[in-house]
Design a protein around this motif. Structure first.
Motif, PDB file in Angstrom:
ATOM      1  N   UNK A   1      24.102   2.362 -23.308  1.00 40.79           N
ATOM      2  CA  UNK A   1      25.321   3.172 -23.455  1.00 40.79           C
ATOM      3  C   UNK A   1      26.535   2.244 -23.551  1.00 40.79           C
ATOM      4  N   UNK A   2      26.562   1.206 -22.738  1.00 42.07           N
ATOM      5  CA  UNK A   2      27.639   0.215 -22.789  1.00 42.07           C
ATOM      6  C   UNK A   2      27.722  -0.400 -24.184  1.00 42.07           C
ATOM      7  N   UNK A   3      26.581  -0.713 -24.761  1.00 44.76           N
ATOM      8  CA  UNK A   3      26.553  -1.305 -26.104  1.00 44.76           C
ATOM      9  C   UNK A   3      27.234  -0.380 -27.107  1.00 44.76           C
ATOM     10  N   UNK A   4      26.947   0.903 -27.012  1.00 45.02           N
ATOM     11  CA  UNK A   4      27.556   1.867 -27.930  1.00 45.02           C
ATOM     12  C   UNK A   4      29.045   2.052 -27.642  1.00 45.02           C
ATOM     13  N   UNK A   5      29.429   2.042 -26.366  1.00 42.15           N
ATOM     14  CA  UNK A   5      30.847   2.160 -26.008  1.00 42.15           C
ATOM     15  C   UNK A   5      31.633   0.958 -26.529  1.00 42.15           C
TER      16      UNK A   5
END
Length: 286
Positions: free
Chosen positions: A17-21
């Motif tokens: 999720x961090x990667x996408x954020x």
């Protein structure tokens, strides 16, 4: 607004999720907490998951976060409502964005969900999908062996493929045309899963959909930081920082820095009287 966004997960999976954020909101500073000492959440009771989620949120609140992302399907399934009820900042989980995307993508209204036992047992995705599409057919499939396979880096190969084929077979028999990857570890398996299912089945990455919802919410509330990233992303864990950094680099696709281990037990003892945690037993509803 330069205040950071808080993100928590039971472990390393929330880094997808961090990667996408990071992709969609490059100017936002992220503060991540992985509760690696108490992993897995997926085998815990609903009450314990709710308690852990409140404690994780309390840790992140000390950084004056403006937004909380529950980057954990299990916690999103069991604790999102109590977090929204108790926190005075926006809270987004990964379930509703994934459900919305699945409803938009399906052609035959047969939607599959794969995830931890707790996520599937909670029927959270089913409830969210049926709220949006009452005539949908939702088939959940717990896949407990996939998380350890991902964390070992076994993203392809015979063992992983045999395991996936076993888990996916009932969904393929029911001819689902859309499957939600209902665990933050599963996007790393997406190429292998897609290869097994074939091109006619759409895969929904809940992390990617969640990042989109976070951006939309920040924009609507005028909370977007547009003045450049105010500081490096920070990562905190309740167990080994070295192991988290090693595994986490695979999830982010780059070396993982700024990882700190904290004594979470000591933190909780010092903050045992925090209003966020008070009267939890009274509000808890099995």
């Amino acid at each position: 607004m330069e205040r950071p966004i808080g993100v928590f997960d039971s472990g390393v999976g929330g880094l997808t999720v961090v990667k996408q954020l990071n992709k969609i909101l490059p100017d936002e500073q992220l503060i991540y907490f992985g509760d690696t000492a108490r992993i897995p959440y997926g085998t815990k009771s609903k009450r314990l998951i709710q308690q852990f989620a409140l404690e994780d949120a309390l840790f992140l609140l000390q950084f004056n976060i403006k937004f909380l992302v529950v980057a954990c399907n299990t916690a999103s399934s069991s604790a999102l409502e109590i977090l929204k009820e108790r926190l005075h900042i926006p809270v987004v989980g990964v379930v509703e964005p994934g459900a919305q995307a699945a409803v938009e993508r399906t052609r035959n209204k047969k939607i599959g969900v794969i995830g931890t036992s707790a996520t599937i047992g909670s029927s959270s995705y089913t409830k969210s999908i049926l709220k949006l599409m009452p005539d949908a057919q939702v088939l959940g499939r717990p896949c407990p062996l996939l998380v350890p396979l991902v964390e070992e880096g076994w993203l392809d190969g015979e063992v992983t493929r045999l395991t996936l084929k076993k888990y996916l077979a009932p969904l393929m028999e029911q001819k689902v045309d859309t499957i939600i990857l209902g665990c933050t570890h599963y996007p790393l398996l997406e190429p292998t899963i897609q290869d097994i299912l074939g091109p006619d089945v759409s895969l929904i990455d809940s992390g990617k959909e969640t990042a989109r919802v976070v951006k939309e919410t920040l924009m609507s509330l005028k909370l977007v930081n547009s003045g450049g990233k105010p500081g490096a992303d920070l990562y905190f864990v309740s167990d080994s920082a070295r192991q988290f950094a090693e595994v986490g680099s695979r999830f982010l696709g780059r070396p993982l820095e700024n990882v700190q281990r904290i004594d979470f037990d000591e933190f909780l003892i010092k903050n045992s009287d925090a209003p966020l945690l008070k009267n939890f037993e009274v509000l808890y509803d099995e």
